[in-house]
Design an enzyme around this catalytic site. Structure first.
Site, PDB file in Angstrom:
ATOM      1  NE  ARG A  60      -4.101  -1.725   2.061  1.00 52.11           N
ATOM      2  CZ  ARG A  60      -5.002  -1.930   2.974  1.00 52.11           C
ATOM      3  NH1 ARG A  60      -4.934  -1.290   4.126  1.00 52.11           N
ATOM      4  NH2 ARG A  60      -5.988  -2.762   2.749  1.00 52.11           N
TER       5      ARG A  60
ATOM      6  CG  HIS B 151       3.206  -7.943   5.862  1.00 55.27           C
ATOM      7  ND1 HIS B 151       2.866  -7.129   6.914  1.00 55.27           N
ATOM      8  CD2 HIS B 151       3.005  -7.214   4.734  1.00 55.27           C
ATOM      9  CE1 HIS B 151       2.457  -5.965   6.453  1.00 55.27           C
ATOM     10  NE2 HIS B 151       2.533  -5.990   5.131  1.00 55.27           N
TER      11      HIS B 151
ATOM     12  CD  GLU C 181       3.442  -9.494   9.715  1.00 51.60           C
ATOM     13  OE1 GLU C 181       2.668  -8.613   9.306  1.00 51.60           O
ATOM     14  OE2 GLU C 181       4.673  -9.437   9.526  1.00 51.60           O
TER      15      GLU C 181
END
Length: 99
Positions: free
Chosen positions: A28, A73, A75
């Site tokens: 984003r 990411h 995670e």
């Protein structure tokens, strides 16, 4: 999942034990490359690039014991018994710094 090219001898390439990282992305926001040279001149290292679009994915500050920031990411791919290399490296740095 995107392929991030990791700079040779960077902390992140050592953590991944590879010249690439395969991690999930969700773009984003992007780093504005017009500031890259200015930030490199004060010690920021751009150690991971998504080459297809020339996007900065990983930055490091080599003068610090552990400073890694990623646009991907980790995670999303970590599991309780199988953390990603970034998480393992971060925990290891915490333990070693507290000895």
């Amino acid at each position: 999942t995107m392929v991030t090219k990791l700079e040779k001898d960077s902390l992140v390439s050592k953590l991944y034990n590879s010249d690439v990282a395969l991690e999930r992305h969700r773009h984003r926001y992007e780093f504005n490359n017009k500031y890259k040279k200015d930030l490199e001149s004060v010690g920021l290292r751009f150690s991971g690039i998504y080459e297809e679009k020339n996007l900065v994915e990983v930055i490091e500050i080599p003068s610090l014991k552990f400073f890694v920031a990623s646009q991907f990411h980790p995670e999303f791919t970590s599991r309780p018994n199988k953390p990603t290399p970034l998480f393992k490296g971060f925990i290891k740095a915490i333990i070693e710094n507290n000895k």
